[in-house]
Write a protein that holds these residues in place. Structure first.
Motif, PDB file in Angstrom:
ATOM      1  N   SER A 118       0.549  -1.244   0.062  1.00  0.00           N
ATOM      2  CA  SER A 118       0.109   0.238  -0.153  1.00  0.00           C
ATOM      3  C   SER A 118       0.645   0.912  -0.304  1.00  0.00           C
ATOM      4  O   SER A 118       2.077   1.341   0.506  1.00  0.00           O
ATOM      5  CB  SER A 118      -0.858   0.089   1.186  1.00  0.00           C
ATOM      6  OG  SER A 118      -0.002   0.127   2.173  1.00  0.00           O
ATOM      7  N   HIS A 119       0.336   2.215  -0.409  1.00  0.00           N
ATOM      8  CA  HIS A 119       1.131   3.740  -0.134  1.00  0.00           C
ATOM      9  C   HIS A 119       1.380   3.757   1.306  1.00  0.00           C
ATOM     10  O   HIS A 119       2.896   4.180   1.415  1.00  0.00           O
ATOM     11  CB  HIS A 119       0.239   4.731  -0.258  1.00  0.00           C
ATOM     12  CG  HIS A 119       0.904   6.208  -0.893  1.00  0.00           C
ATOM     13  ND1 HIS A 119       1.199   7.003   0.633  1.00  0.00           N
ATOM     14  CD2 HIS A 119       1.340   6.703  -1.770  1.00  0.00           C
ATOM     15  CE1 HIS A 119       1.347   8.125   0.385  1.00  0.00           C
ATOM     16  NE2 HIS A 119       1.912   8.177  -1.442  1.00  0.00           N
ATOM     17  N   GLY A 120       0.981   3.510   2.467  1.00  0.00           N
ATOM     18  CA  GLY A 120       1.175   3.751   3.866  1.00  0.00           C
ATOM     19  C   GLY A 120       2.343   3.011   3.829  1.00  0.00           C
ATOM     20  O   GLY A 120       2.999   3.678   4.803  1.00  0.00           O
TER      21      GLY A 120
ATOM     22  N   GLY B 289      19.759   5.497   3.667  1.00  0.00           N
ATOM     23  CA  GLY B 289      19.469   3.325   2.944  1.00  0.00           C
ATOM     24  C   GLY B 289      20.023   3.591   2.137  1.00  0.00           C
ATOM     25  O   GLY B 289      19.264   4.186   1.051  1.00  0.00           O
ATOM     26  N   ARG B 290      20.057   2.061   1.525  1.00  0.00           N
ATOM     27  CA  ARG B 290      19.502   2.138  -0.237  1.00  0.00           C
ATOM     28  C   ARG B 290      17.729   1.257   0.074  1.00  0.00           C
ATOM     29  O   ARG B 290      17.937   0.442   0.791  1.00  0.00           O
ATOM     30  CB  ARG B 290      20.711   1.250  -0.602  1.00  0.00           C
ATOM     31  CG  ARG B 290      21.976   1.961  -0.794  1.00  0.00           C
ATOM     32  CD  ARG B 290      23.304   1.057  -0.900  1.00  0.00           C
ATOM     33  NE  ARG B 290      23.207   0.529  -2.103  1.00  0.00           N
ATOM     34  CZ  ARG B 290      23.995   0.217  -3.563  1.00  0.00           C
ATOM     35  NH1 ARG B 290      24.928  -1.056  -2.618  1.00  0.00           N
ATOM     36  NH2 ARG B 290      24.248   0.127  -5.093  1.00  0.00           N
ATOM     37  N   VAL B 291      17.841   1.749  -1.066  1.00  0.00           N
ATOM     38  CA  VAL B 291      15.669   1.527  -1.353  1.00  0.00           C
ATOM     39  C   VAL B 291      15.853   0.399  -2.136  1.00  0.00           C
ATOM     40  O   VAL B 291      15.810   1.107  -3.391  1.00  0.00           O
ATOM     41  CB  VAL B 291      14.909   2.143  -1.363  1.00  0.00           C
ATOM     42  CG1 VAL B 291      13.689   2.083  -1.528  1.00  0.00           C
ATOM     43  CG2 VAL B 291      15.334   2.624  -0.028  1.00  0.00           C
ATOM     44  N   VAL B 292      15.745  -0.661  -2.417  1.00  0.00           N
ATOM     45  CA  VAL B 292      15.546  -1.866  -3.106  1.00  0.00           C
ATOM     46  C   VAL B 292      13.959  -1.704  -3.725  1.00  0.00           C
ATOM     47  O   VAL B 292      13.057  -2.704  -2.934  1.00  0.00           O
ATOM     48  CB  VAL B 292      15.632  -3.005  -2.831  1.00  0.00           C
ATOM     49  CG1 VAL B 292      15.755  -3.735  -3.686  1.00  0.00           C
ATOM     50  CG2 VAL B 292      17.624  -3.118  -2.392  1.00  0.00           C
ATOM     51  N   ILE B 293      13.841  -1.770  -5.136  1.00  0.00           N
ATOM     52  CA  ILE B 293      12.527  -1.671  -5.225  1.00  0.00           C
ATOM     53  C   ILE B 293      12.444  -2.751  -6.143  1.00  0.00           C
ATOM     54  O   ILE B 293      13.172  -2.869  -7.294  1.00  0.00           O
ATOM     55  CB  ILE B 293      11.471   0.074  -5.992  1.00  0.00           C
ATOM     56  CG1 ILE B 293      12.297   0.610  -6.847  1.00  0.00           C
ATOM     57  CG2 ILE B 293      12.638   0.874  -4.604  1.00  0.00           C
ATOM     58  CD1 ILE B 293      11.298   1.455  -7.429  1.00  0.00           C
ATOM     59  N   VAL B 294      11.104  -2.781  -7.046  1.00  0.00           N
ATOM     60  CA  VAL B 294      10.270  -3.508  -7.435  1.00  0.00           C
ATOM     61  C   VAL B 294       9.139  -2.496  -8.418  1.00  0.00           C
ATOM     62  O   VAL B 294       8.060  -2.301  -7.321  1.00  0.00           O
ATOM     63  CB  VAL B 294       9.198  -4.664  -7.389  1.00  0.00           C
ATOM     64  CG1 VAL B 294       8.929  -5.885  -8.448  1.00  0.00           C
ATOM     65  CG2 VAL B 294      10.100  -5.961  -6.142  1.00  0.00           C
ATOM     66  N   PRO B 295       9.130  -1.791  -9.360  1.00  0.00           N
ATOM     67  CA  PRO B 295       8.317  -0.106  -9.702  1.00  0.00           C
ATOM     68  C   PRO B 295       7.292  -1.012 -10.094  1.00  0.00           C
ATOM     69  O   PRO B 295       6.169   0.180  -9.741  1.00  0.00           O
ATOM     70  CB  PRO B 295       9.653  -0.461 -11.226  1.00  0.00           C
ATOM     71  CG  PRO B 295      10.732  -0.779 -10.831  1.00  0.00           C
ATOM     72  CD  PRO B 295      10.708  -2.001 -10.669  1.00  0.00           C
TER      73      PRO B 295
ATOM     74  N   ILE C  62       5.368  -2.778  -8.503  1.00  0.00           N
ATOM     75  CA  ILE C  62       4.121  -2.793  -7.706  1.00  0.00           C
ATOM     76  C   ILE C  62       4.353  -1.395  -6.577  1.00  0.00           C
ATOM     77  O   ILE C  62       4.625  -1.201  -6.096  1.00  0.00           O
ATOM     78  CB  ILE C  62       4.618  -3.853  -6.557  1.00  0.00           C
ATOM     79  CG1 ILE C  62       6.021  -4.131  -6.073  1.00  0.00           C
ATOM     80  CG2 ILE C  62       4.191  -5.434  -7.273  1.00  0.00           C
ATOM     81  CD1 ILE C  62       6.050  -5.417  -4.902  1.00  0.00           C
ATOM     82  N   TRP C  63       5.576  -0.436  -7.042  1.00  0.00           N
ATOM     83  CA  TRP C  63       6.276   0.747  -6.536  1.00  0.00           C
ATOM     84  C   TRP C  63       4.533   1.311  -6.631  1.00  0.00           C
ATOM     85  O   TRP C  63       4.436   1.648  -7.529  1.00  0.00           O
ATOM     86  CB  TRP C  63       6.633   0.787  -5.992  1.00  0.00           C
ATOM     87  CG  TRP C  63       7.651   2.483  -6.306  1.00  0.00           C
ATOM     88  CD1 TRP C  63       7.518   3.622  -6.301  1.00  0.00           C
ATOM     89  CD2 TRP C  63       7.964   1.922  -4.566  1.00  0.00           C
ATOM     90  NE1 TRP C  63       8.659   4.224  -5.364  1.00  0.00           N
ATOM     91  CE2 TRP C  63       8.416   3.390  -4.093  1.00  0.00           C
ATOM     92  CE3 TRP C  63       8.541   1.233  -3.879  1.00  0.00           C
ATOM     93  CZ2 TRP C  63       9.213   3.456  -2.825  1.00  0.00           C
ATOM     94  CZ3 TRP C  63       9.404   1.105  -2.780  1.00  0.00           C
ATOM     95  CH2 TRP C  63       9.146   2.452  -2.180  1.00  0.00           C
ATOM     96  N   VAL C  64       3.364   1.752  -5.606  1.00  0.00           N
ATOM     97  CA  VAL C  64       3.090   3.176  -5.666  1.00  0.00           C
ATOM     98  C   VAL C  64       2.536   4.421  -5.653  1.00  0.00           C
ATOM     99  O   VAL C  64       1.933   5.204  -5.494  1.00  0.00           O
ATOM    100  CB  VAL C  64       1.577   2.145  -5.749  1.00  0.00           C
ATOM    101  CG1 VAL C  64       1.066   1.092  -6.069  1.00  0.00           C
ATOM    102  CG2 VAL C  64       1.725   2.333  -3.580  1.00  0.00           C
TER     103      VAL C  64
ATOM    104  N   THR D 201      16.284   6.668  -4.571  1.00  0.00           N
ATOM    105  CA  THR D 201      17.026   5.775  -4.947  1.00  0.00           C
ATOM    106  C   THR D 201      16.665   4.942  -5.284  1.00  0.00           C
ATOM    107  O   THR D 201      15.974   4.142  -4.902  1.00  0.00           O
ATOM    108  CB  THR D 201      18.185   5.577  -3.855  1.00  0.00           C
ATOM    109  OG1 THR D 201      18.156   6.830  -3.674  1.00  0.00           O
ATOM    110  CG2 THR D 201      19.188   4.762  -4.610  1.00  0.00           C
ATOM    111  N   VAL D 202      16.282   4.417  -6.689  1.00  0.00           N
ATOM    112  CA  VAL D 202      15.776   3.421  -7.255  1.00  0.00           C
ATOM    113  C   VAL D 202      17.640   2.550  -7.496  1.00  0.00           C
ATOM    114  O   VAL D 202      17.839   2.682  -8.957  1.00  0.00           O
ATOM    115  CB  VAL D 202      15.474   3.183  -9.123  1.00  0.00           C
ATOM    116  CG1 VAL D 202      15.032   2.684 -10.210  1.00  0.00           C
ATOM    117  CG2 VAL D 202      14.184   4.774  -8.623  1.00  0.00           C
ATOM    118  N   ILE D 203      16.670   0.831  -7.086  1.00  0.00           N
ATOM    119  CA  ILE D 203      17.689  -0.224  -7.251  1.00  0.00           C
ATOM    120  C   ILE D 203      16.812  -1.182  -7.800  1.00  0.00           C
ATOM    121  O   ILE D 203      16.392  -1.860  -6.900  1.00  0.00           O
ATOM    122  CB  ILE D 203      18.562  -0.797  -5.842  1.00  0.00           C
ATOM    123  CG1 ILE D 203      19.455   0.635  -5.379  1.00  0.00           C
ATOM    124  CG2 ILE D 203      19.840  -1.774  -6.381  1.00  0.00           C
ATOM    125  CD1 ILE D 203      20.691   0.139  -3.946  1.00  0.00           C
ATOM    126  N   PRO D 204      17.258  -1.942  -9.432  1.00  0.00           N
ATOM    127  CA  PRO D 204      16.559  -3.394  -9.941  1.00  0.00           C
ATOM    128  C   PRO D 204      16.532  -4.210  -9.223  1.00  0.00           C
ATOM    129  O   PRO D 204      16.921  -4.609  -8.516  1.00  0.00           O
ATOM    130  CB  PRO D 204      16.865  -2.802 -11.845  1.00  0.00           C
ATOM    131  CG  PRO D 204      17.330  -1.676 -11.855  1.00  0.00           C
ATOM    132  CD  PRO D 204      18.306  -1.197 -10.441  1.00  0.00           C
TER     133      PRO D 204
END
Length: 286
Positions: free
Chosen positions: A102-104, A116-122, A124-126, A132-135
């Motif tokens: 969720s957004h929250g 720090g470093r944020v690992v995201i999956v584009p 599902i990122w809402v 900082t985008v690390i695939p």
């Protein structure tokens, strides 16, 4: 060898005004303390494992129910469906990726990872802004713009050879230097999706539910709890609209009486067998 990036969190924050959230109040009114406990357990699993999302499958409902005394696997599924419909979890992401987030959740995860470093999956990122985008799964032959200034690094292979790694632009070589643009206006909250409701012709009023509950041998309390539960679910059973609500009320009343009977047996079995002398209140085992 670089240390792997830790995705999950060791602790998570809980807003002090959580009970002012209308979605939480709906959850409590429909499922009571058990429903709220299920939601909190799922949140902890989300933050502990991936940090801001959890891939949902059929086995997780059992795992969660197994951790909460008195909670069935079916109740866990009903609470999760309710949380998706009312907006506590993002409905579009769950529909397309079968993933809870969720957004929250993402907002609190991003704040916990600040610096720090944020690992995201584009997919599902809402959230509206991504810094900082690390695939999650970077490709080896990732194309790089020829207009960027690049640095070429060399990586030693295990056999002593040298291979050239993909060039990394200077401006993104250190993701920790990426700054979040400061604005006076905070980003708008992602509005919760409306709960999809059954056609109005199939939805009873509170008065109709109370009358039918009495006719079936139930009480006003049962009729009220039934109406509140399915009103919160949009008069849907899972993803299917309820065309005839009366059989659901009949099952609800039967289950209500069955739970009361089981609770009564538990209380009876938990009482000690013996005699109590009223004068001194002494307990004498039989």
């Amino acid at each position: 060898m670089a240390r792997p990036i830790k995705e999950g969190l060791d602790y998570c924050s809980l807003d002090t005004d959580i009970f002012s959230d209308r979605k939480i109040r709906r959850l409590l009114k429909t499922f009571g303390a058990k429903g709220f406990t299920i939601y909190i357990v799922v949140l902890c699993e989300v933050y502990r494992d991936k940090g801001y999302y959890m891939e949902w499958d059929g086995e997780l409902a059992f795992d969660i129910s197994d951790n909460i005394p008195g909670v069935s696997e079916q109740l866990v599924k009903e609470v999760i469906n309710f949380c998706i419909e009312c907006g506590l979890f993002d409905k579009s992401v769950f529909s397309s990726k079968n993933t809870l987030t969720s957004h929250g959740i993402q907002k609190r995860y991003k704040k916990a990872k600040e610096g720090g470093r944020v690992v995201i999956v584009p997919e599902i990122w809402v959230m509206d802004q991504i810094t900082t985008v690390i695939p999650d799964k970077p490709t080896v032959n990732q194309s790089i713009s020829t207009q960027s200034k690049v640095k070429e690094s060399k990586v030693n292979k295990s056999k002593g050879e040298e291979i050239t790694a993909p060039a990394i632009p200077e401006e993104i070589s250190d993701p920790l230097k990426t700054e979040i643009p400061k604005t006076d206006t905070p980003p708008a909250e992602n509005p919760s999706p409306p709960v999809a409701r059954a056609p109005s012709s199939t939805i009873p009023t509170m008065e109709e539910a109370l009358r039918e509950a009495k006719r079936l041998g139930g009480t006003e309390e049962m009729g009220t709890k039934f109406w509140n539960k399915y009103e919160g679910l949009g008069w849907k059973n899972g993803i299917t609209h309820i065309a005839n609500w009366k059989p659901f009320l009949n099952n609800f009343i039967a289950n209500f009486y069955e739970n009361e009977r089981k609770n009564g047996e538990k209380r009876k079995n938990s009482q000690p067998t013996g005699a109590i002398i009223q004068g001194d209140k002494d307990y004498i085992p039989l």
